[in-house]
Motif scaffolding. Structure first.
Motif, PDB file in Angstrom:
ATOM      1  N   ALA A 251      39.329  24.399  43.918  1.00 24.23           N
ATOM      2  CA  ALA A 251      40.340  24.880  43.771  1.00 24.23           C
ATOM      3  C   ALA A 251      40.680  25.416  44.800  1.00 24.23           C
ATOM      4  O   ALA A 251      39.897  26.182  45.550  1.00 24.23           O
ATOM      5  CB  ALA A 251      40.231  26.183  42.130  1.00 24.23           C
ATOM      6  N   ALA A 252      42.489  25.888  44.701  1.00 26.08           N
ATOM      7  CA  ALA A 252      43.004  26.826  45.473  1.00 26.08           C
ATOM      8  C   ALA A 252      44.088  27.303  45.779  1.00 26.08           C
ATOM      9  O   ALA A 252      44.803  26.551  44.437  1.00 26.08           O
ATOM     10  CB  ALA A 252      43.643  26.222  47.577  1.00 26.08           C
ATOM     11  N   LEU A 262      37.905  27.845  45.893  1.00 26.20           N
ATOM     12  CA  LEU A 262      36.971  28.324  45.048  1.00 26.20           C
ATOM     13  C   LEU A 262      35.947  26.620  45.287  1.00 26.20           C
ATOM     14  O   LEU A 262      37.299  25.606  44.554  1.00 26.20           O
ATOM     15  CB  LEU A 262      37.185  28.584  43.512  1.00 26.20           C
ATOM     16  CG  LEU A 262      36.427  28.743  42.704  1.00 26.20           C
ATOM     17  CD1 LEU A 262      35.049  29.863  43.455  1.00 26.20           C
ATOM     18  CD2 LEU A 262      37.226  29.292  41.949  1.00 26.20           C
ATOM     19  N   PRO A 263      35.607  26.786  46.184  1.00 24.06           N
ATOM     20  CA  PRO A 263      34.481  25.079  46.102  1.00 24.06           C
ATOM     21  C   PRO A 263      33.852  25.008  44.328  1.00 24.06           C
ATOM     22  O   PRO A 263      34.564  26.572  43.642  1.00 24.06           O
ATOM     23  CB  PRO A 263      33.913  25.260  46.593  1.00 24.06           C
ATOM     24  CG  PRO A 263      33.208  26.540  46.897  1.00 24.06           C
ATOM     25  CD  PRO A 263      34.652  27.221  46.548  1.00 24.06           C
ATOM     26  N   LYS A 271      31.947  35.862  39.787  1.00 28.53           N
ATOM     27  CA  LYS A 271      32.538  37.345  40.984  1.00 28.53           C
ATOM     28  C   LYS A 271      33.462  36.236  41.456  1.00 28.53           C
ATOM     29  O   LYS A 271      33.945  37.139  42.317  1.00 28.53           O
ATOM     30  CB  LYS A 271      30.941  38.204  41.841  1.00 28.53           C
ATOM     31  CG  LYS A 271      30.432  37.043  42.899  1.00 28.53           C
ATOM     32  CD  LYS A 271      29.518  36.989  43.456  1.00 28.53           C
ATOM     33  CE  LYS A 271      29.251  36.414  44.132  1.00 28.53           C
ATOM     34  NZ  LYS A 271      29.414  35.615  45.041  1.00 28.53           N
ATOM     35  N   ASP A 272      33.611  35.073  42.042  1.00 29.82           N
ATOM     36  CA  ASP A 272      34.586  33.715  42.163  1.00 29.82           C
ATOM     37  C   ASP A 272      35.248  33.681  41.387  1.00 29.82           C
ATOM     38  O   ASP A 272      36.322  33.656  41.858  1.00 29.82           O
ATOM     39  CB  ASP A 272      33.339  33.113  42.756  1.00 29.82           C
ATOM     40  CG  ASP A 272      32.413  33.384  43.967  1.00 29.82           C
ATOM     41  OD1 ASP A 272      32.821  34.843  44.708  1.00 29.82           O
ATOM     42  OD2 ASP A 272      32.007  32.753  44.024  1.00 29.82           O
ATOM     43  N   ASP A 302      52.266  35.127  37.236  1.00 28.65           N
ATOM     44  CA  ASP A 302      51.908  34.766  36.321  1.00 28.65           C
ATOM     45  C   ASP A 302      51.050  34.940  36.288  1.00 28.65           C
ATOM     46  O   ASP A 302      50.209  35.774  37.831  1.00 28.65           O
ATOM     47  CB  ASP A 302      52.527  33.390  37.373  1.00 28.65           C
ATOM     48  CG  ASP A 302      53.656  32.713  36.523  1.00 28.65           C
ATOM     49  OD1 ASP A 302      53.132  31.237  36.008  1.00 28.65           O
ATOM     50  OD2 ASP A 302      54.747  33.176  36.964  1.00 28.65           O
ATOM     51  N   HIS A 303      50.188  34.787  35.252  1.00 30.89           N
ATOM     52  CA  HIS A 303      48.801  34.989  34.905  1.00 30.89           C
ATOM     53  C   HIS A 303      47.639  34.199  35.425  1.00 30.89           C
ATOM     54  O   HIS A 303      47.472  33.561  34.952  1.00 30.89           O
ATOM     55  CB  HIS A 303      48.320  35.523  34.280  1.00 30.89           C
ATOM     56  CG  HIS A 303      46.711  35.969  33.984  1.00 30.89           C
ATOM     57  ND1 HIS A 303      46.136  36.183  32.758  1.00 30.89           N
ATOM     58  CD2 HIS A 303      45.863  36.269  34.459  1.00 30.89           C
ATOM     59  CE1 HIS A 303      45.514  36.771  32.647  1.00 30.89           C
ATOM     60  NE2 HIS A 303      45.266  36.861  33.609  1.00 30.89           N
ATOM     61  N   TYR A 304      47.228  33.972  36.577  1.00 32.00           N
ATOM     62  CA  TYR A 304      46.340  32.665  37.530  1.00 32.00           C
ATOM     63  C   TYR A 304      44.870  33.090  37.036  1.00 32.00           C
ATOM     64  O   TYR A 304      44.409  34.250  37.168  1.00 32.00           O
ATOM     65  CB  TYR A 304      46.347  32.592  39.142  1.00 32.00           C
ATOM     66  CG  TYR A 304      47.823  32.806  39.758  1.00 32.00           C
ATOM     67  CD1 TYR A 304      47.602  31.109  39.808  1.00 32.00           C
ATOM     68  CD2 TYR A 304      48.733  33.641  39.411  1.00 32.00           C
ATOM     69  CE1 TYR A 304      48.853  30.572  39.904  1.00 32.00           C
ATOM     70  CE2 TYR A 304      50.318  33.025  39.486  1.00 32.00           C
ATOM     71  CZ  TYR A 304      50.795  31.116  40.028  1.00 32.00           C
ATOM     72  OH  TYR A 304      51.476  31.414  40.446  1.00 32.00           O
ATOM     73  N   VAL A 305      43.956  31.862  36.393  1.00 28.47           N
ATOM     74  CA  VAL A 305      42.654  31.699  36.268  1.00 28.47           C
ATOM     75  C   VAL A 305      41.430  30.645  36.463  1.00 28.47           C
ATOM     76  O   VAL A 305      42.330  29.950  36.065  1.00 28.47           O
ATOM     77  CB  VAL A 305      42.701  32.250  34.381  1.00 28.47           C
ATOM     78  CG1 VAL A 305      43.235  33.682  34.083  1.00 28.47           C
ATOM     79  CG2 VAL A 305      43.205  31.272  33.420  1.00 28.47           C
ATOM     80  N   THR A 306      40.793  30.854  36.922  1.00 25.54           N
ATOM     81  CA  THR A 306      40.339  30.066  36.631  1.00 25.54           C
ATOM     82  C   THR A 306      39.041  29.595  35.499  1.00 25.54           C
ATOM     83  O   THR A 306      38.513  31.038  35.712  1.00 25.54           O
ATOM     84  CB  THR A 306      39.309  29.410  37.947  1.00 25.54           C
ATOM     85  OG1 THR A 306      38.953  30.457  38.434  1.00 25.54           O
ATOM     86  CG2 THR A 306      40.272  29.261  39.449  1.00 25.54           C
TER      87      THR A 306
END
Length: 579
Positions: A251-252, A262-263, A271-272, A302-306
């Motif tokens: 992701a980027a 983020l690989p 933490k990542d 916007d609220h970004y999450v992974t």
């Protein structure tokens, strides 16, 4: 310091780096899976494993209710969905009426393999896919801030309706609109519209909410990309020659000021993980040459999450999501949430027009300062020559012309050292194992003959950043993908017949003959220098053919220049002796 010895050091570093990358992909231990206690409070996967964790909404209390509601949605007892086919001049898409999600995307202008005699029309590159091994989809939806049941919400699992099962951009028409609708029993209606333009990989996505119910609807719009890690095929040796296996996968996102990525292997690291409010950003999933990205309006926060979905499964799914600000629609009113979806190629110099920072998805890493201008110069030469192989040769000639005087000093120093080789060997025999006296005597000899043993270092130090910059340009620049040159079908892949690595090995043999590689060198080092051509042949066999072409031509020109300088130095010394 000898040029060849210095270059060997950098070459060994490059080989070690590439071997480490390939080995890590095949043999590195899998990332630690988070325990149930460390997982998101709402990360309860659905039956198909496609549902993310909690989605923030208008209030903390509403968010708590909304998150598990989405996470609990399943297909059980629901009507089957349909796949809607959409064709433009550059895209072939399949849109699932289940959520109105884009579940398949073919990039028609980019074949999967180079065109060949046996396969003149190879299939197009597949960016999005709905099969388990290559799962990669683009989803969007609306989540209510109330405690409405999941099946009654217009999320990415709601069943939409479409007036047609096939859509195509007609000849002579520049726009195409595909509408899908959803409506509940209370009168809330959602119309999801995909808008396409001729020649564009940017898809407009709108979600219009018409509130025919008796109560105000409150909630959020969201967009997300969901993907599995691509399957690894072959071993570390075959992966060395596969640019896709060496490229970044993950992701980027863009924060409005900074590009971050983020690989997949780091998705489970607390933490990542991404969890931020971002204005003017975008969220993407990257692969070599192509990517998918959700692009909210630039003036919207916007609220970004992974998240990692089903982290304990054999094939977890990785998600990046952007959730828009709170929406409120009174009875009898309507509101529309807008976003854009990019599904297409990574073409340098064109993406920042679509969204700020989108050009950063072509990630040259720390060598960007060299790679970007080098790509520009290559593009100018390509515009002249109409062939990327010729453009690379012209780049070689340009760099050799700019550094001609600098390399001439290097070759002159090497030529003089070659003349001194017998005298250095005599000093070695005279002083035996006394290295201190040997070094002092050698330096006195260099001083007397006005030879600078460091003369060959500076050109090499300049060459190595160019090497790495060009490596990234030829590996990650889409324009060079499937670019043919003479017998080479793809300059971004290794030479299929290994002709260029062999040519470079012959160039190295000629360079060794002109260089005093064995003067003052111990037997072990001398043997190492003799096997260098073989080492470089093997190393370049895994490098992109374009990079091999650059160094083969660069070596041939350099060898010719070195021979001319050496011959000139010999003549000067012969004239001096005659006088």
């Amino acid at each position: 310091m000898n040029q060849t010895r210095t270059f060997l050091l950098f070459a060994l570093m490059a080989v070690a780096y590439l071997l480490f990358i390939a080995w890590e992909k095949d043999y590195a231990p899998p990332p630690a899976r988070p325990t149930a206690a460390g997982a998101s409070s709402a990360a309860i996967p659905s039956a198909d494993g496609s549902v993310p964790g909690a989605i923030p909404s208008a209030s903390p209390a509403a968010a708590t209710a909304a998150g598990p509601a989405i996470a609990a949605a399943t297909h059980a007892g629901q009507m089957p969905s349909q796949l809607i086919s959409v064709d433009t001049d550059v895209l072939h898409l399949l849109v699932d009426t289940r959520g109105g999600s884009v579940v398949h995307a073919d990039l028609l202008a980019y074949p999967k393999a180079p065109r060949a005699h046996k396969q003149p029309n190879p299939p197009p590159t597949v960016l999005l896919a709905n099969d388990e091994a290559h799962f990669f989809v683009a989803q969007s939806g609306l989540v209510s801030s109330s405690d409405t049941a999941p099946q009654d919400q217009p999320n990415h699992q709601a069943l939409f309706q479409s007036a047609q099962t096939t859509y195509a951009l007609p000849d002579g028409q520049n726009e195409l609109h595909v509408e899908l609708t959803w409506q509940d029993a209370a009168g809330l209606k959602v119309t999801k519209t995909y808008s396409f333009r001729r020649g564009s990989y940017v898809i407009g996505v709108s979600q219009r909410i018409d509130n025919g119910a008796a109560q105000t609807w409150q909630g959020n719009a969201y967009q997300q990309l969901l993907r599995v890690e691509p399957p690894h095929t072959g071993n570390w040796l075959t992966n060395m020659s596969n640019p896709e296996s060496r490229s970044f996968q993950g992701a980027a996102w863009y924060t409005g000021e900074k590009f971050e990525k983020l690989p997949f292997k780091d998705f489970t690291e607390p933490k990542d993980r991404l969890d931020s409010q971002i204005k003017g950003g975008w969220a993407a999933m990257l692969r070599l040459y192509f990517f998918a990205a959700w692009i909210p309006p630039t003036d919207q926060t916007d609220h970004y999450v992974t998240e990692t979905i089903n982290p304990d499964s054999a094939q977890p799914r990785y998600l990046i999501r952007a959730v828009g600000p709170a929406l409120s629609v009174a009875p009898g009113q309507s509101i529309t949430s807008q976003s854009r979806l990019y599904l297409g190629p990574n073409v340098q110099g064109t993406l920042d027009v679509i969204a700020p920072g989108l050009d950063l998805t072509i990630d040259y890493g720390m060598f960007k300062i060299i790679a970007v201008p080098m790509h520009w110069v290559l593009s100018q030469f390509h515009a002249i020559s109409k062939n990327w192989g010729l453009a690379i040769i012209l780049l070689v000639l340009l760099i050799k012309g700019v550094t001609w005087k600098l390399t001439a000093v290097q070759y002159k120093s090497s030529a003089k050292m070659r003349k001194l080789a017998p005298r250095i060997q005599a000093l070695k025999e005279r002083y035996g194992d006394d290295k201190v006296k040997m070094q002092q005597a050698t330096m006195e000899l260099y001083k007397k003959e006005k030879v600078n043993p460091m003369g060959g270092c500076l050109p090499v130090l300049i060459t190595m950043p160019v090497f790495y910059g060009l490596y990234y340009v030829l590996t990650y620049s889409l324009e060079l993908r499937h670019a043919a040159f003479l017998w080479i079908p793809d300059l971004s892949a290794p030479d299929p017949f290994y002709i260029l690595p062999v040519i470079y090995a012959l160039v190295m043999l000629g360079t060794q003959w002109l260089n005093p590689v064995a003067a003052g060198m111990d037997p072990a080092q001398a043997k190492m220098m003799k096997v260098m051509p073989l080492l470089f042949t093997v190393m370049f066999a895994f490098f992109p053919a374009g990079l091999c072409l650059y160094y083969a031509v660069n070596g041939l020109v350099g060898l010719g220049q070195q021979w001319w300088v050496t011959h000139h130095v010999d003549r000067e010394q012969d004239v001096a002796k005659a006088v």
